[in-house]
Design an enzyme around this catalytic site. Structure first.
Site, short mmCIF file in Angstrom:
data_model
loop_
_atom_site.label_atom_id
_atom_site.label_comp_id
_atom_site.label_asym_id
_atom_site.label_seq_id
_atom_site.Cartn_x
_atom_site.Cartn_y
_atom_site.Cartn_z
N ASP A 189 0.87 -1.17 0.00
CA ASP A 189 0.00 0.00 0.00
C ASP A 189 0.91 1.23 0.00
OD1 ASP A 189 -1.63 2.17 0.64
OD2 ASP A 189 -2.84 1.05 2.07
N CYS A 206 -3.23 12.08 -14.11
CA CYS A 206 -3.99 12.22 -15.37
C CYS A 206 -5.31 12.93 -15.07
CB CYS A 206 -4.22 10.87 -16.04
SG CYS A 206 -5.10 9.67 -15.03
#
Length: 428
Positions: A304, A375
């Site tokens: 993680d 993005c």
């Protein structure tokens, strides 16, 4: 299955089961001889859903939330076909009524009445009556009002309109040349010989724009690993990081591995690259691409990224944080994004990105480099986090082509909306 049944099944999976539109279209590709129509309709409904629902509200005495979800989906498919594909014949209505019989028989009369009423009064029903400019834009371009307002508040009206218009534009597909297996000139000749229309990329020197990409991923040259499908803005993030041969590199949020494989090609299969991502389910896809492209210097981990990893501390010369984000820069390729993003989602993601960045700083050595990219667009995930890094005493900004950062606008650069920044670690 009929084409309408396939369209219904794909949209149901995307809207109600959080599946990706591209994955579902590929899953059903072999069940119809009319894949272009299915693809166009699926994307068309997703790209125009808010506007379509606006028209259905005008037609229905039943509140939208009270309409059974299967019935509403059939109405959305019908309105899209009638209004956008201009299939105003009643044969289309009859086919959708037949589909309703299979999905919710008691609503067949309702669906028949709504679609026929729309054909009779299409011009009036399709006219948008909203005085609030943002609300009107939200309906016209089928973008959530909350997200439309978020974009407007930071960028202004001209940018917002240009962005919303561009969100439904069919995007050019770009590919990345694998210089370990071929040359740019040789690949161009091979693809042209196979009938593909090729243009030189505008952002990356190792890219081509393919104007007629149908069948590209099934080509022998793709299977042989001569190229990878990747948008140019995404390639630029690796070129900005500019890792040297024989260096140690961490791609901290690596899935689906497209940038990871470029890191390996960029460093000529030298050094050591760790591709880390919390999603173990993506490992298979990354490994398949590693093998296809002939790469040798990549290892996979599944930590993680928001939790500190002791084994990574001060180990890397370069770290790429292409962070999990709201994806507002890729809505044109993934239209379902617009329906599962809220301002609350963006706030949560911005916080997650900072946790990941805090760890990334600790993973790079002194004089090592960090690239932070997304993005998406908007201040919370991009410029606010950039400023957060800028204030770090142990980081130094590395300008990119004379700018503090690059922020690609999809409607100007003709690539994904993308944000890229670079920093050097000056002390521990």
């Amino acid at each position: 299955m009929s084409d309408f049944e396939i369209i219904f099944s794909i949209l149901k999976a995307v809207i109600f089961e959080d599946e990706k539109s591209s994955d579902m279209i590929n899953a059903y590709a072999g069940r119809s001889d009319n894949l272009p129509l299915i693809t166009k309709t699926v994307y068309g409904v997703l790209e125009n859903k808010i506007y379509i629902d606006y028209m259905i509200r005008k037609l229905s005495d039943i509140r939208l939330k009270k309409i059974h979800k299967n019935v509403l989906l059939i109405l959305e498919i019908g309105i899209y076909n009638i209004h956008f594909l201009e299939t105003k014949d009643y044969a289309t209505v009859d086919k959708l009524v037949d589909l309703t019989k299979a999905k919710n028989k008691r609503s067949t009369g309702f669906v028949n009445a709504i679609l026929r009423a729309f054909i009779r009064d299409e011009k009036e029903i399709s006219t948008i009556y909203e005085k609030d400019d943002i609300k009107s834009l939200s309906i016209r371009y089928s973008f959530p009002e909350e997200i439309t307002r978020y974009i407007y508040d930071f960028y202004g009206m001209d940018y917002t309109k240009a962005y919303l218009r561009d969100a439904t534009r069919v995007k050019d597909l770009s590919i990345r040349v694998n210089n370990l297996k071929t040359s740019k000139k040789n690949l161009e000749e091979l693809l042209i010989k196979d009938g593909f229309e090729i243009e030189a990329g505008k952002i990356s020197q190792y890219s081509f724009i393919v104007k007629n990409p149908g069948g590209l991923a099934r080509s022998k040259h793709f299977k042989d690993g001569l190229f990878t499908i990747q948008q140019e803005a995404s390639m630029k993030a690796i070129e900005v990081l500019n890792p040297k041969d024989n260096s140690k590199i961490l791609d901290l949020c690596a899935a689906p591995g497209t940038k990871t494989t470029y890191l390996a090609e960029y460093t000529k299969n030298t050094g050591k690259i760790i591709a880390n991502d919390i999603s173990k389910s993506k490992n298979k896809l990354i490994l398949e691409n590693i093998q296809r492209l002939g790469l040798e210097n990549i290892s996979l981990t599944n930590y993680d990224a928001s939790i500190f990893v002791d084994d990574f501390e001060n180990k890397f010369d370069y770290c790429l944080v292409d962070a999990p984000c709201s994806g507002l820069g890729v809505v044109g390729r993934k239209p379902e994004i617009r329906y599962n993003r809220t301002k609350e989602t963006i706030v949560r993601l911005a916080g997650l990105q900072r946790k990941i960045l805090e760890n990334a700083i600790k993973y790079i050595k002194k004089d090592g480099y960090l690239v932070y990219s997304t993005c998406t667009l908007g201040p919370l995930e991009n410029r606010d986090n950039f400023n957060y890094l800028l204030e770090k005493e142990n980081l130094e900004l590395v300008p990119i082509e004379g700018q503090d950062f690059i922020e690609y606008k999809s409607f100007e650069a003709m690539t994904d909306g993308f944000f890229i920044s670079k920093f050097r670690k000056i002390n521990d």
